[in-house]
Design a protein around this motif. Structure first.
Motif, PDB file in Angstrom:
ATOM      1  N   LEU A   5      -1.165  -1.823  -4.786  1.00 20.93           N
ATOM      2  CA  LEU A   5      -0.434  -2.304  -3.628  1.00 20.93           C
ATOM      3  C   LEU A   5       0.117  -3.699  -3.866  1.00 20.93           C
ATOM      4  CD1 LEU A   5      -2.649  -1.114  -0.650  1.00 20.93           C
ATOM      5  CD2 LEU A   5      -0.310  -0.437  -1.130  1.00 20.93           C
ATOM      6  N   LYS A   6      -0.718  -4.529  -4.525  1.00 25.43           N
ATOM      7  CA  LYS A   6      -0.289  -5.902  -4.771  1.00 25.43           C
ATOM      8  C   LYS A   6       0.867  -5.953  -5.747  1.00 25.43           C
ATOM      9  CE  LYS A   6      -2.113 -10.475  -5.842  1.00 25.43           C
ATOM     10  NZ  LYS A   6      -3.293 -11.254  -6.205  1.00 25.43           N
ATOM     11  N   SER A   7       0.819  -5.056  -6.732  1.00 23.63           N
ATOM     12  CA  SER A   7       1.880  -5.070  -7.736  1.00 23.63           C
ATOM     13  C   SER A   7       3.172  -4.486  -7.187  1.00 23.63           C
ATOM     14  CB  SER A   7       1.439  -4.277  -8.973  1.00 23.63           C
ATOM     15  OG  SER A   7       1.202  -2.930  -8.613  1.00 23.63           O
ATOM     16  N   GLU A   8       3.041  -3.483  -6.265  1.00 20.32           N
ATOM     17  CA  GLU A   8       4.250  -2.839  -5.765  1.00 20.32           C
ATOM     18  C   GLU A   8       4.841  -3.594  -4.571  1.00 20.32           C
ATOM     19  OE1 GLU A   8       3.175   1.152  -4.979  1.00 20.32           O
ATOM     20  OE2 GLU A   8       2.740   1.623  -7.054  1.00 20.32           O
ATOM     21  N   ARG A   9       4.040  -3.758  -3.505  1.00 16.55           N
ATOM     22  CA  ARG A   9       4.506  -4.468  -2.317  1.00 16.55           C
ATOM     23  C   ARG A   9       5.896  -3.993  -1.893  1.00 16.55           C
ATOM     24  NH1 ARG A   9       1.016  -7.562   0.736  1.00 16.55           N
ATOM     25  NH2 ARG A   9      -0.259  -8.902  -0.553  1.00 16.55           N
TER      26      ARG A   9
ATOM     27  N   MET B  22      -3.663  -0.041   4.685  1.00 17.96           N
ATOM     28  CA  MET B  22      -2.367   0.519   4.326  1.00 17.96           C
ATOM     29  C   MET B  22      -1.314  -0.570   4.150  1.00 17.96           C
ATOM     30  SD  MET B  22      -2.167   3.821   6.839  1.00 17.96           S
ATOM     31  CE  MET B  22      -3.348   5.171   6.731  1.00 17.96           C
ATOM     32  N   LEU B  23      -1.415  -1.602   5.004  1.00 14.31           N
ATOM     33  CA  LEU B  23      -0.454  -2.707   4.930  1.00 14.31           C
ATOM     34  C   LEU B  23      -0.881  -3.770   3.921  1.00 14.31           C
ATOM     35  CD1 LEU B  23       0.175  -3.162   8.763  1.00 14.31           C
ATOM     36  CD2 LEU B  23       1.803  -2.265   7.114  1.00 14.31           C
ATOM     37  N   CYS B  24      -2.065  -3.595   3.323  1.00 15.74           N
ATOM     38  CA  CYS B  24      -2.617  -4.579   2.391  1.00 15.74           C
ATOM     39  C   CYS B  24      -2.786  -5.931   3.091  1.00 15.74           C
ATOM     40  CB  CYS B  24      -1.745  -4.712   1.147  1.00 15.74           C
ATOM     41  SG  CYS B  24      -2.607  -5.408  -0.282  1.00 15.74           S
ATOM     42  N   VAL B  25      -3.355  -5.877   4.287  1.00 18.47           N
ATOM     43  CA  VAL B  25      -3.571  -7.087   5.073  1.00 18.47           C
ATOM     44  C   VAL B  25      -4.860  -7.760   4.622  1.00 18.47           C
ATOM     45  CG1 VAL B  25      -4.023  -7.970   7.386  1.00 18.47           C
ATOM     46  CG2 VAL B  25      -2.306  -6.192   7.039  1.00 18.47           C
ATOM     47  N   PRO B  26      -4.787  -9.015   4.183  1.00 21.79           N
ATOM     48  CA  PRO B  26      -5.991  -9.697   3.689  1.00 21.79           C
ATOM     49  C   PRO B  26      -6.806 -10.316   4.821  1.00 21.79           C
ATOM     50  CG  PRO B  26      -4.103 -11.109   3.387  1.00 21.79           C
ATOM     51  CD  PRO B  26      -3.584  -9.843   4.029  1.00 21.79           C
ATOM     52  N   VAL B  27      -7.157  -9.519   5.811  1.00 23.85           N
ATOM     53  CA  VAL B  27      -7.910  -9.995   6.968  1.00 23.85           C
ATOM     54  C   VAL B  27      -9.079  -9.045   7.209  1.00 23.85           C
ATOM     55  CG1 VAL B  27      -7.850 -10.267   9.470  1.00 23.85           C
ATOM     56  CG2 VAL B  27      -6.010 -11.208   8.089  1.00 23.85           C
TER      57      VAL B  27
ATOM     58  N   ALA C 151       6.603   6.206   4.227  1.00 26.32           N
ATOM     59  CA  ALA C 151       5.416   6.577   3.456  1.00 26.32           C
ATOM     60  C   ALA C 151       5.256   5.698   2.222  1.00 26.32           C
ATOM     61  CB  ALA C 151       5.499   8.060   3.059  1.00 26.32           C
ATOM     62  N   GLN C 152       6.354   5.376   1.572  1.00 27.68           N
ATOM     63  CA  GLN C 152       6.283   4.593   0.339  1.00 27.68           C
ATOM     64  C   GLN C 152       5.744   3.191   0.596  1.00 27.68           C
ATOM     65  OE1 GLN C 152      10.042   4.079  -1.593  1.00 27.68           O
ATOM     66  NE2 GLN C 152       9.162   3.400  -3.518  1.00 27.68           N
ATOM     67  N   SER C 153       6.186   2.563   1.681  1.00 22.72           N
ATOM     68  CA  SER C 153       5.734   1.208   1.962  1.00 22.72           C
ATOM     69  C   SER C 153       4.271   1.162   2.367  1.00 22.72           C
ATOM     70  CB  SER C 153       6.599   0.583   3.058  1.00 22.72           C
ATOM     71  OG  SER C 153       6.562   1.369   4.228  1.00 22.72           O
ATOM     72  N   LEU C 154       3.709   2.300   2.809  1.00 26.76           N
ATOM     73  CA  LEU C 154       2.290   2.367   3.169  1.00 26.76           C
ATOM     74  C   LEU C 154       1.445   3.011   2.078  1.00 26.76           C
ATOM     75  CD1 LEU C 154       2.611   3.473   6.903  1.00 26.76           C
ATOM     76  CD2 LEU C 154       2.107   1.193   6.028  1.00 26.76           C
ATOM     77  N   ASN C 155       2.073   3.304   0.924  1.00 27.32           N
ATOM     78  CA  ASN C 155       1.384   3.914  -0.197  1.00 27.32           C
ATOM     79  C   ASN C 155       0.766   5.262   0.188  1.00 27.32           C
ATOM     80  OD1 ASN C 155       0.707   3.846  -2.946  1.00 27.32           O
ATOM     81  ND2 ASN C 155      -1.360   3.119  -2.497  1.00 27.32           N
ATOM     82  N   LEU C 156       1.523   6.066   0.937  1.00 32.87           N
ATOM     83  CA  LEU C 156       1.079   7.393   1.370  1.00 32.87           C
ATOM     84  C   LEU C 156       2.041   8.445   0.839  1.00 32.87           C
ATOM     85  CD1 LEU C 156       0.314   6.678   5.135  1.00 32.87           C
ATOM     86  CD2 LEU C 156      -1.385   6.995   3.335  1.00 32.87           C
ATOM     87  N   SER C 157       1.547   9.668   0.760  1.00 32.47           N
ATOM     88  CA  SER C 157       2.443  10.778   0.444  1.00 32.47           C
ATOM     89  C   SER C 157       3.280  11.095   1.677  1.00 32.47           C
ATOM     90  CB  SER C 157       1.642  12.014   0.029  1.00 32.47           C
ATOM     91  OG  SER C 157       0.868  12.502   1.116  1.00 32.47           O
ATOM     92  N   GLN C 158       4.436  11.689   1.459  1.00 33.53           N
ATOM     93  CA  GLN C 158       5.321  12.007   2.577  1.00 33.53           C
ATOM     94  C   GLN C 158       4.667  13.006   3.518  1.00 33.53           C
ATOM     95  OE1 GLN C 158       8.290  10.408   3.068  1.00 33.53           O
ATOM     96  NE2 GLN C 158       8.215  11.384   5.082  1.00 33.53           N
ATOM     97  N   GLU C 159       3.851  13.924   2.959  1.00 34.26           N
ATOM     98  CA  GLU C 159       3.178  14.927   3.800  1.00 34.26           C
ATOM     99  C   GLU C 159       2.176  14.258   4.732  1.00 34.26           C
ATOM    100  OE1 GLU C 159       3.484  15.065   0.537  1.00 34.26           O
ATOM    101  OE2 GLU C 159       4.993  16.652   0.329  1.00 34.26           O
ATOM    102  N   ASP C 160       1.364  13.330   4.187  1.00 37.24           N
ATOM    103  CA  ASP C 160       0.395  12.631   5.024  1.00 37.24           C
ATOM    104  C   ASP C 160       1.097  11.792   6.082  1.00 37.24           C
ATOM    105  OD1 ASP C 160      -1.715  13.735   3.669  1.00 37.24           O
ATOM    106  OD2 ASP C 160      -2.030  12.010   2.344  1.00 37.24           O
ATOM    107  N   PHE C 161       2.140  11.109   5.680  1.00 34.81           N
ATOM    108  CA  PHE C 161       2.875  10.265   6.622  1.00 34.81           C
ATOM    109  C   PHE C 161       3.431  11.093   7.772  1.00 34.81           C
ATOM    110  CE2 PHE C 161       6.758   8.162   8.113  1.00 34.81           C
ATOM    111  CZ  PHE C 161       6.290   6.880   8.370  1.00 34.81           C
ATOM    112  N   ASP C 162       4.003  12.243   7.466  1.00 39.34           N
ATOM    113  CA  ASP C 162       4.559  13.100   8.513  1.00 39.34           C
ATOM    114  C   ASP C 162       3.472  13.622   9.445  1.00 39.34           C
ATOM    115  OD1 ASP C 162       7.074  12.714   7.461  1.00 39.34           O
ATOM    116  OD2 ASP C 162       7.044  14.554   6.260  1.00 39.34           O
ATOM    117  N   ARG C 163       2.316  13.982   8.867  1.00 35.30           N
ATOM    118  CA  ARG C 163       1.212  14.476   9.709  1.00 35.30           C
ATOM    119  C   ARG C 163       0.689  13.368  10.623  1.00 35.30           C
ATOM    120  NH1 ARG C 163      -0.585  17.403   5.057  1.00 35.30           N
ATOM    121  NH2 ARG C 163      -2.109  15.777   4.598  1.00 35.30           N
TER     122      ARG C 163
END
Length: 497
Positions: A9-13, A258-263, A377-389
């Motif tokens: 996640l850190k490398s892609e962002r 999912m958002l890579c929030v450092p909190v 889905a890409q920005s949350l590092n999820l597959s499109q199927e999971d994101f749609d569900r």
């Protein structure tokens, strides 16, 4: 695997990262840009706006000249009445000239000296004066007016000039309610600029006192104008508010991971900071003055930076701030978010949006809303199927098991997660029951149809024949031909006893 996922996640962002250069005006002037101004700062946007408007005026003028030539040619060919055609174009030309003159001299009208008789005449000539001129002032308006009068007294003659200009501006705006919100915004921005210039050039007021005076001017005029220019009916601000609100509700399942929030909200102090940040961003809607709304955004952002600092035990970076701000907006779902952003953009003193921490945090909030609108889905590092569900509510990310909580987590949170897990399991069981019930119903219908068909086939193969009813039988001895040979019936006899 968790560490590897965080590294990825850190490398892609991909959908969350934004370079600091992207926050600046795309014209390269060094000030902060804004999506509402197409990436320009307030100053450059107004320059571009004026260029586009002047270009439109020139095009309209050229069109008028072309129409005039066409009319003259048509006149020469048809020899129609010259007076009518000349009058038609002269009216058109007069209209375009008035339009151009009105746009050029809009600002001058705010500062031209006018007598009381002239002001009264203008009010009398107004066809439909706004009833708001005679409205009952609210408690807040009265308080702000008194505070403004007390403030300008400290400026003596410059203060009197400021007050006069503000009253003239408010009177002018009361008679210009029919203008579009963009034109009203331009009038307000011109007013800010001219008042600041008068204080600096005419009255030689020091810059720090000019800034303080402009804050009070903005507070005074926008408190009085708020009900007319915030989310006006002539715009689609309310439609955008509902769209953003619906979008945020649909993204309720998004987690900090999912958002890579450092909190880490497991830390009580961090959890308090998150609650305060959400409270601040929600409180923005209750303020009337653009500067006060900006102050709420700034307080929210500072709480976010503190939460990140406590979690990471080091100062937060810009890459950490924006994803966390997105998370806070998703979690808080602030009311009338787009209307507040538009209101600040249109009527805030432009110097506050172009530089300083208020401008920086506001620009980041605009970016956060833009990211939420296009979160995928890409920005949350999820597959499109999971994101749609997740978006359709068919399922949700697996909740944390109660036994995996840290000891510091309160009992209520554990019980809540346990209840959510039970609800999820019940939902799955309910879906299975409904599915099996539908299958059983289908089986019963099929069985009934099958039995009915079998009976019909048997009846068709072996039809049931019912014979007609036979005649009733005669007496049992009616066919006995030797009845006369039978002995007579016995007669009863009485014996003495």
């Amino acid at each position: 695997s968790c560490a590897r996922r965080k590294m990825n996640l850190k490398s892609e962002r991909r959908g969350i990262h934004v370079d600091q250069s992207e926050l600046l005006c795309k014209k390269g002037c060094g000030y902060y840009g804004n999506p509402a101004w197409q990436g320009f700062c307030s100053k450059c946007w107004r320059e571009e706006y004026h260029k586009a408007r002047q270009k439109q005026i020139q095009e309209d003028w050229e069109l008028a000249e072309r129409l005039q030539r066409e009319e003259e040619e048509a006149y020469a060919s048809s020899q129609s009445t010259q007076g009518a055609q000349s009058l038609t174009f002269s009216k058109f030309e007069e209209k375009k000239t008035n339009e151009k003159t009105r746009k050029v001299t809009t600002v001058k009208k705010f500062f031209t000296a006018s007598s009381r008789a002239g002001a009264k005449k203008e009010i009398q000539e107004a066809k439909a004066p706004s009833p708001s001129i005679h409205r009952q002032a609210s408690i807040e308006t009265d308080r702000v007016s008194k505070e403004f009068i007390e403030f300008i007294r400290t400026y003596q003659k410059p203060g009197q000039d400021i007050y006069k200009q503000c009253k003239l501006f408010l009177d002018t705006m009361n008679h210009k309610r029919d203008l579009s919100i963009e034109e009203q915004s331009e009038c307000a921005q011109d007013f800010y600029q001219n008042v600041a210039d008068r204080l600096q050039t005419r009255w030689k007021v020091p810059p720090e006192k000019v800034e303080k005076a402009m804050d009070e001017v903005e507070k005074y005029i926008m408190t009085r104008q708020y009900k007319y220019v915030f989310c006006p009916e002539t715009t689609d601000d309310e439609k955008k508010d509902l769209a953003v609100q619906k979008r945020i509700r649909a993204l309720h399942w998004v987690t900090p991971q999912m958002l890579c929030v450092p909190v880490s909200e497991e830390i009580p102090e961090v959890s308090d900071m998150v609650v305060k940040a959400i409270t601040d961003i929600i409180e923005m809607d209750s303020k009337r003055v653009p500067r006060d709304k900006l102050a709420c955004i700034t307080k929210c952002s500072k709480h976010i930076f503190n939460a990140i600092k406590i979690t990471k035990n080091e100062p937060a970076s810009a890459d950490d701030f924006l994803p966390t701000l997105i998370y806070i907006v998703l979690k808080g779902n602030p009311p009338r978010l787009q209307s507040n952003i538009q209101y600040i953009t249109r009527f805030c003193n432009p110097s506050r949006l172009m530089t300083g921490e208020d401008g920086y945090y506001f620009t980041n909030l605009c970016c956060a809303v833009a990211f939420i609108e296009k979160l995928d889905a890409q920005s949350l590092n999820l597959s499109q199927e999971d994101f749609d569900r997740f978006m359709t509510g068919q399922t949700s990310p697996k909740k944390q098991e109660s036994d995996s909580f840290s000891p510091d987590v309160c009992l209520g949170v554990k019980q809540m997660c346990k209840s959510l897990d039970l609800l999820s399991q019940l939902n799955e069981r309910q879906e299975r029951i409904v599915s099996e019930a539908k299958k059983l119903e289908k089986d019963l219908i099929d069985w009934t149809d099958g039995i009915t068909k079998e009976v019909e086939d048997i009846v068709e193969k072996y039809p049931l024949e019912i014979k007609p009813k036979s005649q009733a039988l005669a007496a049992i001895d009616s066919e006995n031909v030797e009845n006369d040979k039978l002995p007579p019936p016995l007669q009863p006899q009485v014996y003495a006893g």
